[in-house]
Design a protein around this motif. Structure first.
Motif, PDB file in Angstrom:
ATOM      1  N   GLU A 158    -162.314  -2.917  -1.559  1.00 37.01           N
ATOM      2  CA  GLU A 158    -162.021  -3.380  -2.917  1.00 37.01           C
ATOM      3  C   GLU A 158    -160.536  -3.648  -3.107  1.00 37.01           C
ATOM      4  N   MET A 159    -159.687  -2.751  -2.593  1.00 42.51           N
ATOM      5  CA  MET A 159    -158.250  -2.934  -2.741  1.00 42.51           C
ATOM      6  C   MET A 159    -157.756  -4.156  -1.959  1.00 42.51           C
ATOM      7  N   ARG A 160    -158.330  -4.389  -0.785  1.00 38.81           N
ATOM      8  CA  ARG A 160    -157.944  -5.579  -0.005  1.00 38.81           C
ATOM      9  C   ARG A 160    -158.219  -6.850  -0.803  1.00 38.81           C
ATOM     10  N   SER A 161    -159.386  -6.893  -1.449  1.00 34.83           N
ATOM     11  CA  SER A 161    -159.731  -8.077  -2.250  1.00 34.83           C
ATOM     12  C   SER A 161    -158.740  -8.264  -3.391  1.00 34.83           C
ATOM     13  N   ARG A 164    -155.313  -9.551  -2.034  1.00 42.60           N
ATOM     14  CA  ARG A 164    -155.294 -10.958  -1.636  1.00 42.60           C
ATOM     15  C   ARG A 164    -154.972 -11.874  -2.818  1.00 42.60           C
ATOM     16  N   GLU A 165    -155.324 -11.397  -4.018  1.00 45.79           N
ATOM     17  CA  GLU A 165    -155.072 -12.195  -5.222  1.00 45.79           C
ATOM     18  C   GLU A 165    -153.667 -11.993  -5.778  1.00 45.79           C
ATOM     19  N   THR A 166    -153.056 -10.839  -5.453  1.00 43.09           N
ATOM     20  CA  THR A 166    -151.796 -10.491  -6.121  1.00 43.09           C
ATOM     21  C   THR A 166    -150.590 -10.349  -5.192  1.00 43.09           C
ATOM     22  N   GLU A 172    -146.859  -6.394   3.387  1.00 41.44           N
ATOM     23  CA  GLU A 172    -146.872  -5.543   2.200  1.00 41.44           C
ATOM     24  C   GLU A 172    -148.300  -5.099   1.862  1.00 41.44           C
ATOM     25  N   ARG A 173    -149.271  -6.003   2.041  1.00 38.45           N
ATOM     26  CA  ARG A 173    -150.673  -5.614   1.820  1.00 38.45           C
ATOM     27  C   ARG A 173    -151.057  -4.482   2.768  1.00 38.45           C
ATOM     28  N   SER A 174    -150.654  -4.591   4.020  1.00 37.35           N
ATOM     29  CA  SER A 174    -150.964  -3.544   5.003  1.00 37.35           C
ATOM     30  C   SER A 174    -150.304  -2.226   4.627  1.00 37.35           C
ATOM     31  N   ARG A 175    -149.054  -2.293   4.156  1.00 36.60           N
ATOM     32  CA  ARG A 175    -148.349  -1.063   3.766  1.00 36.60           C
ATOM     33  C   ARG A 175    -149.070  -0.364   2.625  1.00 36.60           C
ATOM     34  N   ILE A 176    -149.500  -1.130   1.635  1.00 38.74           N
ATOM     35  CA  ILE A 176    -150.169  -0.549   0.470  1.00 38.74           C
ATOM     36  C   ILE A 176    -151.503   0.077   0.878  1.00 38.74           C
ATOM     37  N   LEU A 177    -152.264  -0.619   1.694  1.00 37.46           N
ATOM     38  CA  LEU A 177    -153.557  -0.087   2.127  1.00 37.46           C
ATOM     39  C   LEU A 177    -153.375   1.196   2.928  1.00 37.46           C
ATOM     40  N   TRP A 178    -152.318   1.229   3.738  1.00 39.23           N
ATOM     41  CA  TRP A 178    -152.044   2.436   4.520  1.00 39.23           C
ATOM     42  C   TRP A 178    -151.632   3.589   3.603  1.00 39.23           C
ATOM     43  N   SER A 179    -150.888   3.283   2.556  1.00 35.35           N
ATOM     44  CA  SER A 179    -150.475   4.339   1.621  1.00 35.35           C
ATOM     45  C   SER A 179    -151.677   4.933   0.900  1.00 35.35           C
TER      46      SER A 179
END
Length: 208
Positions: A158-161, A164-166, A172-179
């Motif tokens: 859900e967070m990946r989706s 992708r929009e924001t 940075e997307r990878s960093r956030i998902l890892w956090s």
């Protein structure tokens, strides 16, 4: 050896030996493959499994008779208590190009791992037959310590989706998902309340 995950839907798997070991092997494959257990007698542990039974005295069969059983098989498991018989089945499999797992005797070309399974993930563990106890230990630890893993996978999806929009930058997307993965509070919330875990992920990670 290298690990692979195979789709055995519609594939024929033969289990030679209907004792306790053969029953465990049959249970491993029966949800996906077409399993036939060949034995002189059959353990009660086989009751209720979606398998076929073929009665035969394996020790009395010729190589030609064993080859007849093997015809059309994708994988064979030798699970008899006789290592010499198991090895003979393995040699016939090698000659026919059939994948082979040996429960007792010379190792085959397939190892059946210990498995941790969720609705969203599958983890296979093997010590290459050196220590089944270690495989079981790792499986039980993973099951206990990551009981919320299915929900974390849903949250990550859900967070990946959302990202992708924001968020245009992949790094940075990878960093956030890892956090999110590294946040103990989110893991704790997932144990009982997916909605709260989702809120924490947005507040602590996406809006950080």
């Amino acid at each position: 050896m290298i690990p692979l995950m195979l789709d055995l839907t519609g594939r024929r798997v033969l289990i030679f030996g209907g004792g306790g070991v053969g029953a465990r092997k049959a249970a491993y494959f029966e949800h996906e493959a077409e399993v036939t257990v060949i034995s002189r007698s059959f353990s009660p542990d086989l009751d209720g499994l979606a398998i076929r039974r073929q009665e035969a005295d394996l020790s009395a069969l010729s190589d030609e008779s064993l080859r007849d059983f093997l015809a059309g098989a994708f994988l064979a498991v030798a699970a008899t208590p006789d290592p010499e018989l198991n090895d003979r089945i393995g040699r016939l499999c090698a000659g026919a190009g059939i994948l082979f797992n040996n429960a007792a005797g010379e190792p085959g070309d397939v190892i059946i791992p210990s498995v941790v399974r969720g609705s969203r993930f599958l983890v296979a563990i093997s010590t290459r037959g050196k220590s089944p106890a270690v495989s079981r230990y790792l499986r039980t630890r993973l099951e206990a310590e990551y009981a919320g893993l299915d929900r974390m996978i849903d949250l990550q999806d859900e967070m990946r989706s959302m990202l992708r929009e924001t968020e245009p930058e992949q790094a940075e997307r990878s960093r956030i998902l890892w956090s999110i993965l590294s946040d103990d509070a989110i893991w704790e919330a997932l144990a009982s309340d997916y909605g709260r875990a989702r809120e924490l992920a947005i507040e602590r990670c996406l809006h950080a």
